[in-house]
Scaffold this motif. Structure first.
Motif, PDB file in Angstrom:
ATOM      1  N   ARG A 275     -33.150 -22.928  22.227  1.00 35.20           N
ATOM      2  CA  ARG A 275     -33.010 -23.076  20.913  1.00 35.20           C
ATOM      3  C   ARG A 275     -32.424 -21.845  20.065  1.00 35.20           C
ATOM      4  N   GLN A 372     -23.579 -35.634  17.661  1.00 37.76           N
ATOM      5  CA  GLN A 372     -24.532 -34.625  18.103  1.00 37.76           C
ATOM      6  C   GLN A 372     -24.143 -33.257  18.418  1.00 37.76           C
ATOM      7  N   ASN A 373     -22.699 -33.098  18.425  1.00 37.83           N
ATOM      8  CA  ASN A 373     -22.368 -31.852  18.863  1.00 37.83           C
ATOM      9  C   ASN A 373     -22.073 -31.036  17.593  1.00 37.83           C
ATOM     10  N   PRO A 374     -22.924 -29.855  17.388  1.00 36.56           N
ATOM     11  CA  PRO A 374     -22.672 -28.979  16.194  1.00 36.56           C
ATOM     12  C   PRO A 374     -21.470 -27.986  16.293  1.00 36.56           C
ATOM     13  N   GLU A 389     -26.716 -31.000   9.003  1.00 39.67           N
ATOM     14  CA  GLU A 389     -27.457 -31.499  10.089  1.00 39.67           C
ATOM     15  C   GLU A 389     -26.911 -30.625  11.209  1.00 39.67           C
ATOM     16  N   HIS A 390     -25.637 -30.412  11.327  1.00 38.51           N
ATOM     17  CA  HIS A 390     -25.134 -29.641  12.513  1.00 38.51           C
ATOM     18  C   HIS A 390     -25.614 -28.189  12.499  1.00 38.51           C
ATOM     19  N   ARG A 393     -28.923 -28.266  13.872  1.00 40.78           N
ATOM     20  CA  ARG A 393     -29.003 -28.159  15.340  1.00 40.78           C
ATOM     21  C   ARG A 393     -28.624 -26.922  15.807  1.00 40.78           C
TER      22      ARG A 393
END
Length: 413
Positions: A275, A372-374, A389-390, A393
Motif C-alpha cells: 500500500r 480502478q487504475n490510479p 478516488e485515484h 488508491r
C-alpha cells in the motif's frame, strides 16, 4: 562544510584573499577539497564511503548512496552530507556515535514514537500509531499562489486543469512579453519540482512544462488555474501504514493521441510496494503511436523499467521483492506475452526486451479495470471525484493546516 573533510588528490593552488594580509601574488596550495573545485564532490564521496566501510557497511550495487550493515541490520541512505538511517534504537545510537567520531555534525532527530517528525531535504517525515507519513514542502504551493496574485478571496477550483476546446485550439493565442516568459518558466519549474510529491497535479504540470519554450496567454491562464486549485489545497500527505509486503506493483496507463497539437500519447504510472506509493510519473511519449496498443505497450515498458529499478534499490537494502505490472490494456498484455512483433509490424523492437522478462517469470502481468487504475489520473484531466478516488488508491490525501515542523513562508522582498 562536508567537502572540507576530503583530502584533495592533485595539486591545486588558489589566490589568497586580500584579508589574509599576504603579499600580492601569493598563492596557497590546497590540502583539503574546497567548494568550487572539480574534486570536491568526488573527494567527499570517497571519504564518507571509506568511513562507512570501516564501520562494517556494504555499499549498494544499483545505488551507491545506499548502505547496509548486516550484523546490526542498519539501512542507510546518504544524500550529500545528510545521512538517513533505519534500525532499532540501540543500533541507531551506535551509528550516530560512530559517525560523529569520524565527522563533525549534528543529529536532526529520531522517529521513536507517534507524533515525532522532522525534515529531510525539506520534506517532512512523521511517525504515527498507524505507520509513517511524508509530505513535501507546502511553501512551494504558497509561493505559486502568491506570485500569481491570488488571495484568500480568490475563487478556488476543484481540479488543477482542463482540456482545451476546439475553439481555443484553433484561435490565435495572445503572445507574452519576454518578462512574462521568464516568470512563466520560473513558476512552472517550481511546480515541476513540487509535482514529485503531488500525485494530483503531475499531469497538469507536465502539460505546462511542454509549453516552456514559448508560452502564450492561454498557457498563462492554465498556470493560473493550477494556482487557484492550490489555493485551498496546499498540502498532500502520502501515507505509509504498517504492512508486510514483498510485491512491487506497477500500474500503468496511456492516453492514445491525447495531445491535439502533436497527436502524441501520454504515459503515466506509479510504483507501489503493498500500500506504499514509492514513485509516480507521467511523460509525453517521444514518438507518435500508431495504435492504442502501441501506446499502452510503450507505457507498460516504462513501468517495467521503473519496477525493476525499485526492485534493485530494495535489493541493495537487503529486501527481496517481486514485480507485477497492472494495466487495463489487453492488447499490450498480449504483445508482452508473445515472441516478436507478430502482426503488429510497426512496433519498435527496442520495446520487446520485456517479452523475455515475462517469459522467464521475472515480471508478472495482470489486468486491472480502467476505473480502478490510479494511473488514469496521470494521463489526462479528470473530474474532482475521479481524481480524489485515484489519489486515495495511491495512498495520498489532501490535508489542511500546517505541519508542526514546517517552516513559515517568508515575506516577499
Amino acid at each position: 562544510r562536508a567537502y572540507f573533510n576530503a583530502n584533495i588528490g592533485r595539486e591545486v593552488y588558489v589566490e589568497m584573499p586580500p584579508e589574509a594580509g599576504m603579499p600580492k601574488g601569493t598563492v596557497g596550495r590546497l590540502i583539503k577539497c574546497m567548494y568550487g573545485t572539480r574534486d570536491a564532490a568526488q573527494g567527499w564521496e570517497s571519504t564518507y564511503c571509506a568511513a562507512l566501510l570501516r564501520l562494517g557497511f556494504s555499499r549498494g550495487a544499483a545505488n551507491p548512496c545506499l548502505f547496509t550493515h548486516k550484523s546490526r541490520n542498519v539501512r542507510l541512505c546518504v544524500h550529500g552530507d545528510d545521512f538517513l538511517s533505519v534500525a532499532k534504537l540501540v543500533d541507531v545510537r551506535w551509528f550516530e556515535a560512530a559517525l560523529l567520531k569520524e565527522f563533525e555534525g549534528k543529529i536532526k532527530g529520531n522517529l521513536q514514537k507517534p507524533d515525532d517528525e522532522f525534515r529531510v531535504l525539506n520534506r517532512i517525515i512523521r511517525r504515527t500509531a498507524a505507520g509513517y507519513e511524508m509530505e513535501g514542502d507546502q511553501r512551494h504551493s504558497e509561493i505559486i499562489v502568491r506570485d500569481l496574485g491570488l488571495t484568500t478571496e480568490s475563487k478556488a477550483l476543484s481540479v488543477p486543469g482542463r482540456k482545451l476546446t476546439k475553439a481555443e485550439l484553433d484561435g490565435e493565442p495572445e503572445s507574452l512579453s519576454p518578462e512574462d516568459h521568464s516568470d512563466y518558466r520560473a513558476r512552472v519549474a517550481r511546480c515541476n519540482f513540487m509535482s514529485s510529491d503531488r500525485f494530483d497535479i503531475a499531469y497538469t504540470v507536465k502539460e505546462l512544462c511542454r509549453r516552456m519554450s514559448k508560452p502564450d496567454a492561454g498557457d498563462q491562464a492554465a498556470l493560473k488555474r493550477l494556482g487557484r486549485y492550490l489555493l485551498d489545497k496546499p498540502r498532500v500527505i502520502i501515507y505509509f501504514p504498517w504492512q508486510e509486503a514483498e510485491l512491487i506493483t506497477v500500474m500503468t496507463d496511456s492516453d492514445w493521441a491525447g495531445c491535439p497539437r502533436t497527436r502524441k500519447s501520454t504515459s503515466g504510472g506509479l510504483v507501489m510496494r503493498g500500500r506504499h506509493l514509492i514513485k509516480h510519473w507521467c511523460a509525453t511519449q517521444a514518438t507518435v503511436a500508431l495504435s492504442s496498443g502501441e501506446a499502452e505497450l510503450i507505457s507498460l515498458v516504462r513501468g517495467a523499467s521503473e519496477g525493476l529499478g525499485v526492485q534493485s534499490l530494495l535489493r541493495d537494502l537487503g529486501v527481496q521483492s517481486r514485480v507485477t505490472i497492472l494495466t487495463d490494456a489487453s492488447a499490450a498484455i498480449g504483445m508482452c506475452k508473445r515472441t516478436g512483433v507478430g502482426k503488429v509490424r510497426h512496433l519498435d523492437t527496442r520495446l520487446l526486451w520485456i517479452q523475455d522478462k515475462v517469459r522467464h517469470g521475472e515480471i508478472g502481468l495482470e489486468k486491472i479495470a480502467g476505473l480502478q487504475n490510479p494511473a488514469d489520473a496521470l494521463t489526462k484531466y479528470l473530474g474532482s471525484d475521479a481524481l480524489f478516488e485515484h489519489m486515495a488508491r495511491a495512498g495520498c490525501w489532501l490535508a489542511e493546516g500546517r505541519a508542526r515542523t514546517a517552516p513559515a513562508l517568508a515575506k516577499a522582498s
